[in-house]
Write a protein that holds these residues in place. Structure first.
Motif, PDB file in Angstrom:
ATOM      1  N   ASP A  31       0.745  -1.487  -0.182  1.00 25.85           N
ATOM      2  CA  ASP A  31      -0.448  -0.080  -0.159  1.00 25.85           C
ATOM      3  C   ASP A  31       1.222   1.381  -0.092  1.00 25.85           C
ATOM      4  O   ASP A  31       0.715   2.544   0.315  1.00 25.85           O
ATOM      5  N   GLU A  32       1.858   1.199  -0.945  1.00 26.51           N
ATOM      6  CA  GLU A  32       3.497   2.370  -0.970  1.00 26.51           C
ATOM      7  C   GLU A  32       3.701   2.488   0.200  1.00 26.51           C
ATOM      8  O   GLU A  32       4.144   4.179   0.473  1.00 26.51           O
ATOM      9  N   LEU A  33       3.537   2.187   1.579  1.00 30.53           N
ATOM     10  CA  LEU A  33       3.772   2.756   3.120  1.00 30.53           C
ATOM     11  C   LEU A  33       5.248   2.102   3.065  1.00 30.53           C
ATOM     12  O   LEU A  33       6.447   1.304   2.966  1.00 30.53           O
ATOM     13  N   ILE A  34       6.196   3.884   3.630  1.00 29.51           N
ATOM     14  CA  ILE A  34       7.679   3.514   4.207  1.00 29.51           C
ATOM     15  C   ILE A  34       7.784   3.333   5.169  1.00 29.51           C
ATOM     16  O   ILE A  34       7.101   3.813   5.860  1.00 29.51           O
ATOM     17  N   LEU A  35       8.428   2.196   5.622  1.00 28.47           N
ATOM     18  CA  LEU A  35       9.108   1.658   7.042  1.00 28.47           C
ATOM     19  C   LEU A  35      10.332   3.270   7.310  1.00 28.47           C
ATOM     20  O   LEU A  35      10.800   4.126   6.881  1.00 28.47           O
ATOM     21  N   GLY A  36      10.259   2.699   8.556  1.00 33.12           N
ATOM     22  CA  GLY A  36      11.806   4.138   8.809  1.00 33.12           C
ATOM     23  C   GLY A  36      11.162   5.280   9.454  1.00 33.12           C
ATOM     24  O   GLY A  36      12.266   6.859   9.600  1.00 33.12           O
ATOM     25  N   THR A  48      -2.526   9.804   5.283  1.00 29.47           N
ATOM     26  CA  THR A  48      -2.536  10.663   3.354  1.00 29.47           C
ATOM     27  C   THR A  48      -2.241   9.854   2.150  1.00 29.47           C
ATOM     28  O   THR A  48      -3.096  10.232   0.433  1.00 29.47           O
ATOM     29  N   LEU A  49      -2.880   8.243   2.801  1.00 29.17           N
ATOM     30  CA  LEU A  49      -2.391   7.547   1.567  1.00 29.17           C
ATOM     31  C   LEU A  49      -4.005   6.482   0.934  1.00 29.17           C
ATOM     32  O   LEU A  49      -4.133   6.202   0.978  1.00 29.17           O
ATOM     33  N   LYS A  50      -5.175   7.105   1.976  1.00 30.83           N
ATOM     34  CA  LYS A  50      -6.340   7.077   2.452  1.00 30.83           C
ATOM     35  C   LYS A  50      -6.422   5.619   2.754  1.00 30.83           C
ATOM     36  O   LYS A  50      -7.636   4.908   1.664  1.00 30.83           O
ATOM     37  N   ILE A  51      -6.138   5.339   3.128  1.00 30.14           N
ATOM     38  CA  ILE A  51      -5.516   4.027   3.752  1.00 30.14           C
ATOM     39  C   ILE A  51      -7.412   3.435   5.305  1.00 30.14           C
ATOM     40  O   ILE A  51      -6.962   4.558   5.341  1.00 30.14           O
ATOM     41  N   PRO A  52      -7.870   2.438   4.382  1.00 29.43           N
ATOM     42  CA  PRO A  52      -9.509   2.455   5.248  1.00 29.43           C
ATOM     43  C   PRO A  52      -8.585   2.343   6.571  1.00 29.43           C
ATOM     44  O   PRO A  52      -7.875   1.177   7.090  1.00 29.43           O
ATOM     45  N   TYR A  53      -9.288   2.396   8.039  1.00 32.38           N
ATOM     46  CA  TYR A  53      -9.284   1.386   9.175  1.00 32.38           C
ATOM     47  C   TYR A  53     -11.096   2.126   9.738  1.00 32.38           C
ATOM     48  O   TYR A  53     -11.222   2.417   9.403  1.00 32.38           O
ATOM     49  N   THR A  54     -11.390   0.517  10.755  1.00 31.24           N
ATOM     50  CA  THR A  54     -12.139  -0.020  11.265  1.00 31.24           C
ATOM     51  C   THR A  54     -12.431  -0.910  12.101  1.00 31.24           C
ATOM     52  O   THR A  54     -10.753  -0.586  12.889  1.00 31.24           O
ATOM     53  N   LYS A  55     -13.457  -0.662  13.181  1.00 31.13           N
ATOM     54  CA  LYS A  55     -13.482  -1.400  14.205  1.00 31.13           C
ATOM     55  C   LYS A  55     -13.873  -2.916  13.840  1.00 31.13           C
ATOM     56  O   LYS A  55     -14.381  -3.162  12.836  1.00 31.13           O
ATOM     57  N   GLU A  67     -17.903  -7.702  27.652  1.00 31.12           N
ATOM     58  CA  GLU A  67     -16.999  -8.150  26.768  1.00 31.12           C
ATOM     59  C   GLU A  67     -17.196  -7.955  25.250  1.00 31.12           C
ATOM     60  O   GLU A  67     -15.822  -7.565  24.701  1.00 31.12           O
ATOM     61  N   PHE A  68     -17.884  -7.052  24.336  1.00 33.63           N
ATOM     62  CA  PHE A  68     -17.758  -6.360  24.083  1.00 33.63           C
ATOM     63  C   PHE A  68     -16.996  -5.235  23.126  1.00 33.63           C
ATOM     64  O   PHE A  68     -15.755  -5.382  22.268  1.00 33.63           O
ATOM     65  N   ASP A  69     -16.787  -4.632  24.909  1.00 29.58           N
ATOM     66  CA  ASP A  69     -15.122  -3.166  24.432  1.00 29.58           C
ATOM     67  C   ASP A  69     -14.498  -4.151  24.428  1.00 29.58           C
ATOM     68  O   ASP A  69     -13.050  -3.668  23.727  1.00 29.58           O
ATOM     69  N   GLN A  70     -14.033  -5.063  25.231  1.00 32.19           N
ATOM     70  CA  GLN A  70     -12.247  -5.708  25.425  1.00 32.19           C
ATOM     71  C   GLN A  70     -12.265  -6.614  24.796  1.00 32.19           C
ATOM     72  O   GLN A  70     -10.732  -6.381  24.824  1.00 32.19           O
ATOM     73  N   ASN A  71     -13.067  -6.506  23.536  1.00 31.97           N
ATOM     74  CA  ASN A  71     -12.565  -7.410  22.297  1.00 31.97           C
ATOM     75  C   ASN A  71     -12.723  -6.796  20.929  1.00 31.97           C
ATOM     76  O   ASN A  71     -12.719  -6.975  19.582  1.00 31.97           O
ATOM     77  N   THR A  72     -13.016  -5.084  21.521  1.00 29.80           N
ATOM     78  CA  THR A  72     -13.023  -4.422  20.112  1.00 29.80           C
ATOM     79  C   THR A  72     -11.549  -3.767  19.924  1.00 29.80           C
ATOM     80  O   THR A  72     -10.487  -3.221  20.876  1.00 29.80           O
ATOM     81  N   ILE A  73     -10.998  -3.709  18.402  1.00 30.23           N
ATOM     82  CA  ILE A  73      -9.653  -3.090  17.841  1.00 30.23           C
ATOM     83  C   ILE A  73     -10.738  -2.684  17.200  1.00 30.23           C
ATOM     84  O   ILE A  73     -11.140  -2.210  16.466  1.00 30.23           O
ATOM     85  N   VAL A  74      -9.160  -0.855  16.762  1.00 32.14           N
ATOM     86  CA  VAL A  74      -9.320  -0.510  15.801  1.00 32.14           C
ATOM     87  C   VAL A  74      -8.401  -0.097  14.628  1.00 32.14           C
ATOM     88  O   VAL A  74      -6.697  -0.282  15.440  1.00 32.14           O
ATOM     89  N   LYS A  75      -8.085  -0.945  13.396  1.00 30.13           N
ATOM     90  CA  LYS A  75      -7.444  -1.215  12.700  1.00 30.13           C
ATOM     91  C   LYS A  75      -7.465  -0.283  11.470  1.00 30.13           C
ATOM     92  O   LYS A  75      -8.614  -0.396  10.764  1.00 30.13           O
ATOM     93  N   ALA A  76      -6.196   0.091  10.790  1.00 29.62           N
ATOM     94  CA  ALA A  76      -6.121   0.208   8.782  1.00 29.62           C
ATOM     95  C   ALA A  76      -5.984  -1.076   8.477  1.00 29.62           C
ATOM     96  O   ALA A  76      -5.487  -2.349   8.953  1.00 29.62           O
ATOM     97  N   TYR A  77      -6.365  -1.158   6.949  1.00 31.97           N
ATOM     98  CA  TYR A  77      -6.688  -2.914   6.546  1.00 31.97           C
ATOM     99  C   TYR A  77      -6.692  -2.027   5.218  1.00 31.97           C
ATOM    100  O   TYR A  77      -6.416  -1.820   4.716  1.00 31.97           O
ATOM    101  N   THR A  78      -6.298  -3.706   4.083  1.00 32.71           N
ATOM    102  CA  THR A  78      -6.571  -3.541   2.946  1.00 32.71           C
ATOM    103  C   THR A  78      -6.953  -4.697   2.873  1.00 32.71           C
ATOM    104  O   THR A  78      -7.328  -5.773   3.421  1.00 32.71           O
ATOM    105  N   LYS A  79      -7.440  -4.601   1.652  1.00 30.78           N
ATOM    106  CA  LYS A  79      -8.399  -5.901   0.973  1.00 30.78           C
ATOM    107  C   LYS A  79      -7.650  -6.671  -0.346  1.00 30.78           C
ATOM    108  O   LYS A  79      -8.716  -7.091  -1.305  1.00 30.78           O
ATOM    109  N   GLU A  80      -6.390  -5.997   0.169  1.00 31.06           N
ATOM    110  CA  GLU A  80      -5.341  -6.412  -1.699  1.00 31.06           C
ATOM    111  C   GLU A  80      -5.475  -7.596  -1.929  1.00 31.06           C
ATOM    112  O   GLU A  80      -5.667  -7.892  -2.844  1.00 31.06           O
TER     113      GLU A  80
END
Length: 268
Positions: A31-36, A48-55, A67-80
């Protein structure tokens, strides 16, 4: 004068890489992400790269609302990788998990946890189960891949990087979600699995193909059937699909590049 100052600020990152003889192109990954970069700068790339994220939920069955809150995460993702399965009704995702060099905020590694989403259920105090996903729109991220996709991703990576430089078959580290925390484990028992490793001038790319357990996915009802984690011995039932659990792709700057870019120096 003011314009010159702004231009100087905008080019600091580019000059940093140039002076250390590491091209940003060579440390650019999925996804054109640059390390470093610092963790703050790395996260800014998602916008900047318009990479989606959601719960996402990290479990498919909840006992109560706590348990709903304890098991919820928010992450950027790809469907590549979803397109590799053609017309499958299963939605595969890759969740981004960046890692900093110890003692710093410098991002030297990006792990892509591979899996698919399905609806989550919660026990109704009055009896039965309630479809949480229909009520909230939040789906469960299952750390598992359709068996066909496991090998399609391997083929895709070989087309990009060539044959692996190394194949690891024993004592492989993998990641899993424990509620909303990421934890690590090692392969155990005889899973007959592999981790493929490629080395470039600046990167180490690893692909863990996952473990074939007795768990499976029922495509008709859109849920994951969680079984014990021993190697698969049971036969699949009708409408069940074989999956491999905990697969991931990892992109990491090699030690030479980390030192060249001084990413091992603490941020103080």
């Amino acid at each position: 004068m003011k314009l010159k100052f702004i231009v100087s600020i905008c080019t600091i990152s580019t000059l940093f890489f140039a002076c250390n003889k590491v091209s940003e192109k060579d440390i650019t990954v999925i996804d054109e992400l640059i390390l470093g970069k610092s963790n703050k700068e790395f996260i800014q790339q998602y916008d900047t790269l318009k990479i989606p994220y959601t719960k996402f939920l990290t479990t498919s069955i909840l006992s109560n609302l706590e348990e709903f809150d304890q098991n919820t995460i928010v992450k950027a993702y790809t469907k590549e990788f979803n397109q590799l399965l053609g017309n499958s009704s299963i939605e595969h995702y890759g969740l981004y998990n960046q890692q900093a060099f110890d003692g710093t905020s410098n991002i030297v590694q990006l792990n892509v946890f591979l899996g698919f989403v399905s609806n989550a259920l919660i026990f109704n105090p009055s009896g039965g189960l309630i479809d949480v996903t229909k009520e909230t729109g939040i789906k469960t991220f299952n750390q598992a891949l359709h068996k066909d996709l496991v090998f399609k991703i391997e083929k895709m990576l070989i087309q990009k990087y060539g044959e692996p430089d190394k194949i690891i078959k024993d004592n492989i580290n993998f990641y899993y979600y424990d509620k909303n925390q990421t934890k690590t484990h090692n392969t155990w028992n005889d899973y007959n699995t592999e981790q493929l490793v490629w080395n470039t001038n600046n990167l180490e790319i690893s692909y863990f193909k996952g473990i074939n357990t007795n768990s499976s996915f029922n495509e008709e009802f859109n849920y994951m059937i969680i079984a014990d984690k021993s190697p698969r011995k049971e036969k699949l039932q009708a409408n069940d699909i074989q999956v491999y659990e905990y697969p991931y792709i990892s992109y990491r700057l090699n030690e030479k590049t980390i030192k060249k870019l001084k990413l091992d120096i603490p941020n103080i």
